[in-house]
Design a protein around this motif. Structure first.
Motif, PDB file in Angstrom:
ATOM      1  N   SER A 108      -2.199   4.508   5.200  1.00 43.57           N
ATOM      2  CA  SER A 108      -3.363   5.289   4.823  1.00 43.57           C
ATOM      3  C   SER A 108      -3.359   6.990   5.288  1.00 43.57           C
ATOM      4  O   SER A 108      -3.610   7.831   4.764  1.00 43.57           O
ATOM      5  CB  SER A 108      -4.526   4.510   4.906  1.00 43.57           C
ATOM      6  OG  SER A 108      -5.639   5.281   4.474  1.00 43.57           O
ATOM      7  N   CYS A 163       0.749  -1.186  -0.070  1.00 48.13           N
ATOM      8  CA  CYS A 163       0.102   0.071  -0.150  1.00 48.13           C
ATOM      9  C   CYS A 163       0.949   1.399   0.273  1.00 48.13           C
ATOM     10  O   CYS A 163       0.625   2.096  -0.719  1.00 48.13           O
ATOM     11  CB  CYS A 163      -0.966  -0.032   1.080  1.00 48.13           C
ATOM     12  SG  CYS A 163      -2.208   1.407   1.161  1.00 48.13           S
ATOM     13  N   ALA A 185      -5.502  -1.121  -0.886  1.00 43.73           N
ATOM     14  CA  ALA A 185      -5.684   0.344  -0.629  1.00 43.73           C
ATOM     15  C   ALA A 185      -6.904   0.574   0.222  1.00 43.73           C
ATOM     16  O   ALA A 185      -7.137   1.456   1.168  1.00 43.73           O
ATOM     17  CB  ALA A 185      -5.781   1.260  -1.784  1.00 43.73           C
ATOM     18  N   SER A 221      -6.641  -0.867   3.532  1.00 48.23           N
ATOM     19  CA  SER A 221      -5.904   0.128   4.472  1.00 48.23           C
ATOM     20  C   SER A 221      -6.489   1.339   5.018  1.00 48.23           C
ATOM     21  O   SER A 221      -6.617   1.808   6.111  1.00 48.23           O
ATOM     22  CB  SER A 221      -4.695   0.638   3.657  1.00 48.23           C
ATOM     23  OG  SER A 221      -4.328   1.784   4.319  1.00 48.23           O
TER      24      SER A 221
END
Length: 206
Positions: free
Chosen positions: A132, A70, A121, A124
């Motif tokens: 994030s 991520c 993502a 996250s």
């Protein structure tokens, strides 16, 4: 490209970057086929050909591996934004327009043209992973820089407290920053950058 900075506690053991990268690459491929939430470290170990204990020499948990993926993904968006807004000789108004456009277009390109990245993502964002949160803070800092410059040059109003202005703009951009929200706005991503930029910039006029 340097990834977003997150806590170093997400990794342990020898700093053997090639093996870490190999684990991350294999995990990324495995997550794309089976999904992040349905994959265990044992699954990854079997797929990669490493023992579970060996993987734990480099990563504390499955989340730590997801964080690495991520972080790399979000760093690509940050790099695109920085390139767009750091051009020489452009006004704060133009910097802001470029900020919004690059955020949306790069986010859509990464998250929805590559679903394996979107899955991680989105997870996250929903779980508020450090990667994030760091990404969110970087975007807010870009907004702060542009608004501050605009005020110094007389392009933007100065009556509203700076922190209030930045927070309001950040909230207005959230549907296009957060991948969980962005997926519900894909049908307007063509016109969204121009409309949002114009609306916010009108509110910033002195």
């Amino acid at each position: 490209m340097n990834p977003l900075s997150v806590s170093s506690s997400s990794t342990r053991g020898p700093a053997e970057h090639e093996i870490r990268d190999q684990i991350v690459a294999a995990a990324n491929e495995h997550f794309s086929q089976y999904g992040y939430s349905k994959t265990t470290v044992s699954d990854l170990a079997k797929a990669i050909g490493f023992s579970k204990a060996y993987i734990y020499k480099f990563f504390d948990s499955k989340q730590a591996i997801g964080e690495a993926i991520c972080s790399n993904c979000l760093s690509q968006i940050i790099a695109a934004v920085e390139e767009a807004i750091n051009a020489v000789g452009i006004s704060p108004t133009e910097r802001f327009r470029r900020l919004v456009k690059s955020l949306i277009t790069k986010g859509v390109d990464l998250f929805f043209n590559d679903r394996k990245l979107y899955d991680i993502a989105a997870f996250s964002a929903s779980e508020r992973w450090p990667s994030s949160q760091v990404y969110d803070m970087r975007i807010k800092h870009f907004v702060l820089q542009i608004v501050r410059e605009g005020r110094e040059l007389g392009e933007f109003e100065r009556k509203t407290p700076l922190d209030e202005t930045v927070e309001s703009i950040h909230l207005a951009l959230r549907p296009y920053i957060n991948p969980l929200l962005l997926q519900h706005n894909l049908d307007v991503v063509e016109e969204a950058p121009g409309l949002i930029s114009s609306l916010i910039l009108r509110s910033l006029m002195p």
